[in-house]
Write an enzyme that holds these catalytic residues in place. Structure first.
Site, PDB file in Angstrom:
ATOM      1  N   LEU A   1       5.993  -5.120 -29.319  1.00 56.60           N
ATOM      2  CA  LEU A   1       7.024  -5.942 -28.678  1.00 56.60           C
ATOM      3  C   LEU A   1       8.007  -5.143 -27.824  1.00 56.60           C
ATOM      4  O   LEU A   1       8.626  -4.197 -28.298  1.00 56.60           O
ATOM      5  CB  LEU A   1       7.802  -6.722 -29.750  1.00 56.60           C
ATOM      6  N   ASP A   2       8.150  -5.552 -26.569  1.00 58.79           N
ATOM      7  CA  ASP A   2       9.081  -4.915 -25.628  1.00 58.79           C
ATOM      8  C   ASP A   2       8.780  -3.443 -25.398  1.00 58.79           C
ATOM      9  O   ASP A   2       9.659  -2.664 -25.021  1.00 58.79           O
ATOM     10  CB  ASP A   2      10.543  -5.094 -26.094  1.00 58.79           C
ATOM     11  N   GLU A   3       7.539  -3.056 -25.634  1.00 60.38           N
ATOM     12  CA  GLU A   3       7.143  -1.646 -25.449  1.00 60.38           C
ATOM     13  C   GLU A   3       6.038  -1.517 -24.405  1.00 60.38           C
ATOM     14  O   GLU A   3       5.507  -0.420 -24.200  1.00 60.38           O
ATOM     15  CB  GLU A   3       6.654  -1.047 -26.779  1.00 60.38           C
TER      16      GLU A   3
ATOM     17  N   GLY B   1      14.161  -6.667 -28.553  1.00 51.98           N
ATOM     18  CA  GLY B   1      14.254  -7.783 -29.477  1.00 51.98           C
ATOM     19  C   GLY B   1      15.206  -8.872 -29.043  1.00 51.98           C
ATOM     20  O   GLY B   1      15.413  -9.100 -27.855  1.00 51.98           O
TER      21      GLY B   1
END
Lengths: 288, 288, 288, 288
Positions: free
Chosen positions: B230-232, B204
């Site tokens: 997100l960001d995964e 994040g």
């Protein structure tokens, strides 16, 4: 490293205020102490000052007790806490382990050759497995089994060993039990744990398996002071190791051993050389 | 690196089954293609096989279309997907940025000297700031402002550039907007993002500020394919940088720039050289 | 790592010629051997080809002798030399030491926990100091003192141990004697030395003192096959460690221990897993 | 980093003698200067003392000239040399290049975003190639061709630029000419060169080709002050990069670029922040 035979260490911290360095250095000058290495840092966000000084008394008959008593008076004006460590001082230590022996083996080796200035007074474990290793190094080994029911009694036994041996530092060298809040509090600032991940990533159980699941390309280890918040204590140092798709969880376990050993022993060395300062949830580390 | 002028790359994957290597290597031998470098891996946990082969045709008049057509027939028996990349192929790319220019500057430099085999067709941004930098390199710059309300329209504009330029890879070089699910799906497997932390730590916003709060002693960067989480997205590569108590959040931001640039450009190089294989949530990376 | 219980390794090299991969992979396919990992490299400057294959026989009753005999016929056409390593094979090893015990201690630990697939048949030393360490691990220790006059006799004793134990690899774990040309030749390609510098820098005696004199900011270690040219043998792997002005020569000695241990054990692991190929004065290393 | 707007730096060195720290810290205290960071080191082998102090005046109207004049008197008693650096000071710099532009490009980027506190007054080259790059950044570019015959004249031209621009530091960013003894002497302690090897390994020409010949597994770069002994000047910092058998000389050249840039810019940053102390053939570096 300066000449160990006459290397004293003064480590101190206090709130930020004009004169924080001078109060230390003037005092040393007056007592004819020559400063061989010094590092200070003022943390502007917390308003806290940290200083570590190595010095050698140039006059004959250095009197440590008098030094401490007199410096305490000056330090008080600055609300400064300090610690004086004499040359050759070996910190009394208790090591806690479970079944994995790599970190213990590494610490014992460094202890045996005199690389780590510690005095291992006892090894405590919830399993009997590592007794032979301890015996070969001539160190007392206490096997205190633990279950959910017996945890308070077991911790009392552990605490008793810590007290009786006069241990000033407890090293959790892959001790696989969570300490109680009470125990954490008693050991605040003097118990170092090694966690086998790059915290805050992969807290809790089986971090290498978690790492495999995420497909990370780096694993690591984190040495930190314990506190009541699991795997959240102030970090002292971290190490890292590249991995690849060809590393299954058991490979990560194997590959991680080296970085765990190196990270833990580095943290212990930093602590016993008074290079680590703890304030709130952070550390200041004056590394070489 | 083998001679670029005649280096073909064949990258393939399929379910694990006897003969997965042979189907590739026999085919190449029959067509008088000499294998200069080969790497294969069978993932026993997912039951999936991956192979990357660099070869040089030894016969005159290598016919890529015929090669593909004929190999497709053999590959079909193994449910094998594959990709043939000719010598000197430069992948058409669109780069997306916001205001920070360090990753863009780094990519443009490597592009300019020919270190990265990419063909930058356009730069897209939600801000006008980096237009001069693009102009100096002679690359089209599209400024598409974005607000919560105009997001669908803006993404349509972006998509239009991607389509019209024929971009096969989108590089999010510190593009500070979250892409919609729809956009993520369209770009699945062909959009690389750089996140300025060691994922899964500090997902994040403002990861360096999070890192400062935790007092970590290592920061890093993660290059990954984007997905809807997100960001995964699947991680391609990660880089790391030691930091200390003396690094305030703004210092982490400054220190992190280098590792972000290096990590992103390494991921792009791995991708365009067909060294990255994507399967489910993981990557197989045949690094040099 | 693939399942060890059924992981065979085939390592081979030959002159570059069309079909070098196919001759291996077709043979494996025909015998129903599934390739789990493969790496090949063709060195365009020397015109030499190298291949390493991990495979698992899928048919019952894999016959290694028959495999070798039949493959030898095919390999002959390519002037290919090869080596087949069965699952769980532990390479017979002799370790040579002097007084410093850090590398020995490290190798013994990895041996004891099964991390290094070696079978330590004997430890040979020109000093008696490390006998206890050997004894605790239950390994024969031969103390063969050496002087300039007795060198030929001492080397004969050493050679006798190597022959009688059937050692296929000799590890010089900080053995502080220069081997004779004759001994070097006998051990060509099967004796690994650790030198405590980043070769070719600081060859010969007291490399850490040399490093201090030069004021370098990095020290390191080099693991290499020995040959008749002191500290010039083919390099397998190298490790590095940052140092500073505050590190006196004795500090470099202490700091260097870890990187020496890690570099030597990595080289040994690469060798015993057949990841190292030796050709002329260079190595090809298919690292994981 | 402390608040730049009011961060003064005092760097000093002198022979070892009781009171070397006190003479600095007492002076600062008396003038109501608060020390935010301090690092001192006494080199017991050379008998030399080094100290670097960051401070912020707490009183209004800090008078730098008076400070210097008054401190000079005290410093004289200790034969102490010192340098006072005001907040926001940007060191006047001349950069010398030949044809390779990676280090120049990197320095210009860091300069442009304000990461390196330098003021690039001119770029000097023996080739015209990099003029456009200089122009885009608005920096004067002097093309002074050189031949064996014209070397004295060319160096006179270079020297004239250095003098006229008031440059206090000369950065040799892959300048491929050997400076004359006379020039080396004039630039003693204020010219930083980047050599593309881990010195003392691979001095002189074509270090990556030398590295390939030796088959090393690590390459690197060394930033050092120049002196009259080619590639033997005092080392400031070194960087390293792993390589493999698959890296041909041209790959080493390409791979080495990043570590050259990072190593050179780190050395420049250390120098301009007054973290580097030069004494005889060694440096003391108070890194963050």
């Amino acid at each position: 490293m300066q000449d160990n035979n006459n290397r004293w260490i003064l480590a101190a911290q206090c709130p930020s205020r004009l004169g924080t360095v001078d109060v230390v250095t003037r005092f040393l000058k007056e007592r004819r102490c020559y400063i061989t290495e010094q590092h200070s840092f003022d943390d502007r966000l917390s308003g806290r000052f940290f200083i570590r000084t190595e010095f050698r008394p140039e006059a004959e008959g250095f009197d440590a007790e008098a030094f401490e008593a007199e410096f305490a008076a000056r330090a008080a004006e600055f609300e400064m806490t300090f610690e004086l460590t004499p040359p050759g001082r070996r910190l009394p230590v208790v090591i806690m382990v479970s079944k994995a022996d790599h970190c213990l083996n590494d610490l014992l080796y460094r202890y045996r050759i005199g690389q780590l200035p510690i005095d291992i007074r006892a090894i405590v474990s919830n399993h009997p497995d590592l007794e032979n290793l301890a015996a070969w190094h001539g160190i007392a080994y206490h096997h205190f089994p633990i279950t959910a029911e017996t945890k308070p009694e077991q911790e009392a036994q552990v605490w008793s060993v810590i007290e009786q041996t006069g241990a000033e530092l407890v090293i959790l060298a892959r001790y696989m039990q969570v300490l109680s809040s009470d125990m954490c509090e008693k050991l605040s600032g003097r118990a170092i744990n090694i966690h086998h991940s790059l915290l805050p990533g992969f807290k809790g159980a089986r971090p290498y398996h978690q790492a495999y699941e995420k497909g990370v390309k780096l694993v690591g280890a984190t040495a930190h002071y314990i506190n009541d918040d699991l795997d959240e204590g102030p970090i002292i140092t971290q190490g890292v190791e590249p991995v690849s798709h060809a590393d299954y969880p058991e490979d990560l376990v194997a590959k991680g051993r080296d970085v765990e050993c190196l990270t833990l022993s580095r943290a212990v060395a930093l602590h016993v050389e008074r290079r680590v300062f703890l304030h709130a949830k952070r550390t200041v580390v004056f590394d070489r």
